[in-house]
Write an enzyme that holds these catalytic residues in place. Sequence first.
Site, short mmCIF file in Angstrom:
data_model
loop_
_atom_site.label_atom_id
_atom_site.label_comp_id
_atom_site.label_asym_id
_atom_site.label_seq_id
_atom_site.Cartn_x
_atom_site.Cartn_y
_atom_site.Cartn_z
N TRP A 91 0.81 -1.24 0.00
CA TRP A 91 0.00 0.00 0.00
C TRP A 91 0.83 1.28 0.00
O TRP A 91 1.85 1.37 0.70
CB TRP A 91 -0.86 0.00 1.25
CG TRP A 91 -1.58 1.28 1.52
CD1 TRP A 91 -1.11 2.35 2.26
CD2 TRP A 91 -2.89 1.66 1.07
NE1 TRP A 91 -2.05 3.36 2.29
CE2 TRP A 91 -3.15 2.95 1.58
CE3 TRP A 91 -3.87 1.03 0.29
CZ2 TRP A 91 -4.34 3.63 1.33
CZ3 TRP A 91 -5.05 1.70 0.06
CH2 TRP A 91 -5.29 2.98 0.56
N MET A 92 0.36 2.29 -0.75
CA MET A 92 0.86 3.66 -0.55
C MET A 92 -0.29 4.64 -0.58
O MET A 92 -1.30 4.42 -1.24
CB MET A 92 1.90 4.06 -1.60
CG MET A 92 1.34 4.42 -2.97
SD MET A 92 2.58 5.19 -4.06
CE MET A 92 2.67 6.83 -3.35
N ASP A 99 -0.37 9.17 0.58
CA ASP A 99 0.14 10.51 0.26
C ASP A 99 1.62 10.58 -0.14
O ASP A 99 2.45 9.95 0.51
CB ASP A 99 0.04 11.43 1.48
CG ASP A 99 -1.26 11.33 2.23
OD1 ASP A 99 -2.15 10.61 1.79
OD2 ASP A 99 -1.37 11.98 3.28
N TRP A 112 -4.32 0.05 3.98
CA TRP A 112 -3.69 0.99 4.90
C TRP A 112 -3.39 0.30 6.23
O TRP A 112 -4.17 -0.53 6.69
CB TRP A 112 -4.63 2.18 5.12
CG TRP A 112 -4.01 3.33 5.83
CD1 TRP A 112 -3.26 4.32 5.29
CD2 TRP A 112 -4.09 3.61 7.24
NE1 TRP A 112 -2.86 5.19 6.27
CE2 TRP A 112 -3.35 4.79 7.47
CE3 TRP A 112 -4.70 2.97 8.33
CZ2 TRP A 112 -3.21 5.36 8.74
CZ3 TRP A 112 -4.56 3.53 9.59
CH2 TRP A 112 -3.81 4.71 9.79
N ARG A 157 -2.00 17.29 12.28
CA ARG A 157 -1.02 16.50 11.52
C ARG A 157 -0.57 17.14 10.20
O ARG A 157 -1.11 18.13 9.77
CB ARG A 157 -1.58 15.11 11.25
CG ARG A 157 -2.89 15.07 10.50
CD ARG A 157 -3.32 13.62 10.28
NE ARG A 157 -4.61 13.52 9.64
CZ ARG A 157 -5.77 13.42 10.29
NH1 ARG A 157 -5.80 13.41 11.61
NH2 ARG A 157 -6.91 13.35 9.61
N TRP A 160 -9.64 7.68 -0.83
CA TRP A 160 -10.08 6.91 0.34
C TRP A 160 -11.41 6.21 0.07
O TRP A 160 -11.80 5.32 0.80
CB TRP A 160 -10.21 7.83 1.57
CG TRP A 160 -8.89 8.30 2.08
CD1 TRP A 160 -8.42 9.59 2.08
CD2 TRP A 160 -7.84 7.49 2.66
NE1 TRP A 160 -7.15 9.62 2.62
CE2 TRP A 160 -6.78 8.36 2.99
CE3 TRP A 160 -7.70 6.13 2.92
CZ2 TRP A 160 -5.59 7.91 3.57
CZ3 TRP A 160 -6.52 5.68 3.49
CH2 TRP A 160 -5.49 6.57 3.81
C1 FRU Z 1 -4.21 12.03 4.09
C2 FRU Z 1 -3.87 11.40 5.44
C3 FRU Z 1 -3.04 12.36 6.28
C4 FRU Z 1 -2.30 11.44 7.19
C5 FRU Z 1 -2.05 10.24 6.30
C6 FRU Z 1 -2.05 8.93 7.02
O1 FRU Z 1 -4.53 11.11 3.10
O2 FRU Z 1 -5.05 11.02 6.10
O3 FRU Z 1 -3.77 13.34 6.96
O4 FRU Z 1 -1.11 11.99 7.68
O5 FRU Z 1 -3.04 10.26 5.30
O6 FRU Z 1 -1.60 7.91 6.20
#
Ligand code: FRU
Length: 478
Positions: free
Chosen positions: A37-38, A40, A64, A160, A288
């Site tokens: 998985w990847m 961001d 994820w 974050r 998502w």
């Molecule tokens: C965005 C996000 C970020 C978070 C990351 C977690 O897609 O939800 O806010 O840091 O992905 O993988």
Amino acid sequence: MTHEECLARAERELAASAAEVVDTFRLHYHFMPPAQWMNDPNGLVYFEGYYHVFYQHHPFGSAWGPMYWGHARSRDLITSEHLPIALAPSEDYDAAGCFSGSAVEAEGVLHLFYTGVREKGGQLVQVQCRATSTDGIHFEKDPSNPLIGEPPSDGSVDFRDPKVWRHGGRWYMAVGSGKDGGGRVLLYRSDNLSSWDYMGVLAESDGTQGSMWECPDVFPLGSKHVLLVSPMGTRGRRVIYFLGEMDYEAGRFTPESWGELDKGPDFYASQTFYGTERRILLAWMQSWEGRIPTQEHRWAGALTLPRELALDPAGRLRVYPAAEAAGLRIELLAADGLVLNGETAALPPCDLRSSGVELVLGADGAAVSGGELAIRFKDMGSGEWVTVGIRGQRLYLDTRAAAWGERGCYSSGLAPEQRSQEVRIFLDRSSLEVFGEGEAACITARIYPPSGVLEAELSSQGGPLKVDLAMWKLQARS
Ligand code: FRU
């Protein structure tokens, strides 16, 4: 386990799963993880002759999971080399994951800023951390992590995705958050990249732009500043851009206009490069929402083509494929000046199994604004199709006749005064990106045509239309 041991374990797992990746929908010229998985893109930075790309990565599964930072670098933004995983959850403060963040270079040292996440009482505690490197490959976490151990009262537990940049000799950090149902960006300032002072709320939602703002990015463009955020709590979750003015003393961004940076279903969590003259952007080319068929093939997620941002003379935000994308062209499959008057013209089929395809269509702006120009891509196996076109001064992608992706009709306005309209369509084995001449006129979608061979057909409506067409075979996966 030490950080090194956590990284080594992840590398072993990744190598084993890479051997099991099913090739069917692998992309030819877009960045994707070796396996698993990847999401961001993270830490986009130009460092010692390379564009470095880090990314949210779960090396233990194609869904994820606890987040690592995958890593690759490229000299030309197009072909890249995978590097060892850069960050792994290994400490109390990031035991549940190393979430998104950014990178800057200062005096020969590469600094990664990321969100450390740990679980406490069923909640994810989010803090801002740093790791550094002198060789750009091996990273050490800062012993004084977390550098920012809790959100200010202006924010919330959602705290974050630190984006760090330099302005006027000082460092700034934008952190995504939300409060009382509205997305926010919180601003910090530092003179040394280690101790950070909270300055206040840089910008916030007007009530319609999402409840939490992920992945903020702030940068100058022409005479303006741009703020990008990826909002939660909106339908479709598209990246939002704001054009406006930044007051660095007050720590406040004043938006003057805003819109969606890409109108397609598979574009999120974008980030721009730090340390280059041009403003180059990459985004996660997935979303998502929706089903991801490649998860059954041991991989998921990719990055868009690198895109360049600019303001046009009318002050509109333009988004183009980076100039390097032209370097992908290896063979001209068709070139024609056609006059269409209601009939359709068949183009050579796009065989996406062996390589990617770029189509460039040029049409007279005035003629096209009164009629319609459409190109239909039909999968030879399933007989289902997607259509890209211009209608009523809008660029559109219609995927409603294809079950092999998100079904929808997505559109973007074109610049009405533009005398000629150029549309560029980039097809890869499981992606489609369209660019037109208008404000943020781009549409990105993952598509999974079963046979991988698309019949292409061009048609027009509403009077004779002269179309210049070029069709290019693009570089194949090595
Ligand atoms: C965005 C996000 C970020 C978070 C990351 C977690 O897609 O939800 O806010 O840091 O992905 O993988």
